[in-house]
Write an enzyme that holds these catalytic residues in place. Structure first.
Site, PDB file in Angstrom:
ATOM      1  N   CYS A  94       0.849  -1.183   0.000  1.00 46.04           N
ATOM      2  CA  CYS A  94       0.000   0.000   0.000  1.00 46.04           C
ATOM      3  C   CYS A  94       0.891   1.242   0.000  1.00 46.04           C
ATOM      4  O   CYS A  94       1.590   1.504   0.990  1.00 46.04           O
ATOM      5  CB  CYS A  94      -0.910  -0.025   1.229  1.00 46.04           C
ATOM      6  SG  CYS A  94      -2.051   1.356   1.222  1.00 46.04           S
ATOM      7  N   CYS A 244      -3.036   6.884  -5.336  1.00 43.28           N
ATOM      8  CA  CYS A 244      -2.730   5.461  -5.154  1.00 43.28           C
ATOM      9  C   CYS A 244      -1.253   5.182  -5.496  1.00 43.28           C
ATOM     10  O   CYS A 244      -0.860   5.248  -6.673  1.00 43.28           O
ATOM     11  CB  CYS A 244      -3.646   4.570  -6.003  1.00 43.28           C
ATOM     12  SG  CYS A 244      -3.511   2.828  -5.552  1.00 43.28           S
TER      13      CYS A 244
END
Ligand code: PYC
Length: 318
Positions: A94, A244
């Site tokens: 992540c 992201c």
């Protein structure tokens, strides 16, 4: 899975990276009996999944919430081991979470500006805390796996996109014809759901059966310092408020494979909320090593109380 019968207190620090939240558990989590990160994730799933739901589901969390559990690293050089999770499960890598964890460790006074190592299930990740509190990280080897993959949708026609790996599997599509903006979230969501449906029903996946659990719709930027704007649909069906980190890496891998971005050249990736990550890459064989830069701010320091007499204490979701 047995739920705790005694009250649990978790110490967490909340941060946001370009609008996307990270809730980092810094104390109070259950002792794990395993030492290998893959086994630890299995143990979390089987024995302690209540911790994930209590932190990411309502009433304490919401669909966009990403959790980060800090664990003792195996490598003494590493500053921490981290397990990322969200409203539906555990994540590979992540990027926004890495930036959020770095800002959290800096807030706690655990790290100074410079390079640091984090252990993740997707591999070791080196991040740099910069003097101005910005954070860059070097992502895992990333690559475009397939290009021009057609995906038929009910309402948006047959779209064409690339499949890429960057710590998570992505389907990236630019020919959706939708405006990438906050005022168009419902349509962007509908399009991603239809793409996801076709990927699932037709068994379209990543290499070695990798499941594509992120869909990235690309459009033109609104900011002068960005090259493109994205809407990234995450595994729980929620969209990433940041550009992201793994999604920007996947885009860079596709650009590199297409010869549209040179090593060391900066790519400005804007999110649907208007926040920005900057990325670049170097080649490593036929894969790219992306470096992504963004900034995160700590928003809360909280003691979470999990009281088993509260019927909603472990969270509920729609
Ligand atoms: O920044 O890589 C990322 C990410 C994945 C899911 C949510 N954010």
């Amino acid at each position: 899975m047995a739920l705790p019968t005694d009250r649990v207190e978790l110490n967490v620090i909340d941060s946001h990276t370009g609008g996307e939240p990270t809730r980092t558990i810094i104390g109070g989590s259950p002792e794990l009996s395993t030492t290998n990160i893959a086994d630890q994730i299995q143990e979390l799933k089987q024995e302690h999944d209540w911790m994930r739901t209590a932190l990411t589901h309502e009433p304490r969390g919401y669909e966009a919430m990403v959790g980060a559990l800090l664990l003792q690293p195996q490598n003494p050089e590493a500053v921490a081991r981290v397990v990322y999770f969200n409203n539906v499960g555990y994540l590979g890598m992540c990027g926004h979470g890495t930036i959020g964890v770095a800002a959290t460790l800096s807030y706690l006074g655990n790290i100074s500006p410079g390079e640091h190592l984090l252990e993740t299930i997707a591999g070791d990740v080196v991040f740099t805390l910069h003097e101005d509190n910005r954070v860059s990280f070097v992502n895992v080897p990333s690559y475009r796996y397939r290009t021009n993959v057609p995906v038929a949708t009910k309402n948006f026609g047959t779209l064409s996109g690339d499949i890429a790996y960057a710590g998570n599997w992505f389907y990236l599509c630019a020919d959706h014809g939708l405006e990438v903006s906050l005022s168009n979230l419902a349509e962007l969501d509908r399009c991603c759901r239809e793409i996801r449906h076709t990927l699932d029903t037709e068994g379209i996946g990543g290499e070695n059966g990798g499941i594509i659990d992120h869909v990235e719709l690309i459009g033109p930027p609104s900011r002068d310092d960005a090259n493109a704007k994205n809407y990234v649909d995450c595994p729980g069906g929620e969209y990433d408020r940041s550009p992201c980190g793994t999604g920007t890496s996947a885009k860079i891998a596709c650009l590199a494979a297409a010869g549209k971005l040179e090593p060391g050249q900066t790519w400005g990736q804007e999110s649907v909320t208007g926040s920005l990550f900057e990325g670049s890459f170097v080649w490593q064989g036929d894969k790219v090593i992306p470096r992504i830069m963004g900034e995160a701010f700590v928003t809360a320091e909280t003691k979470v109380i999990i009281d088993p007499t509260d019927t909603l204490t472990f969270g509920f979701s729609q």
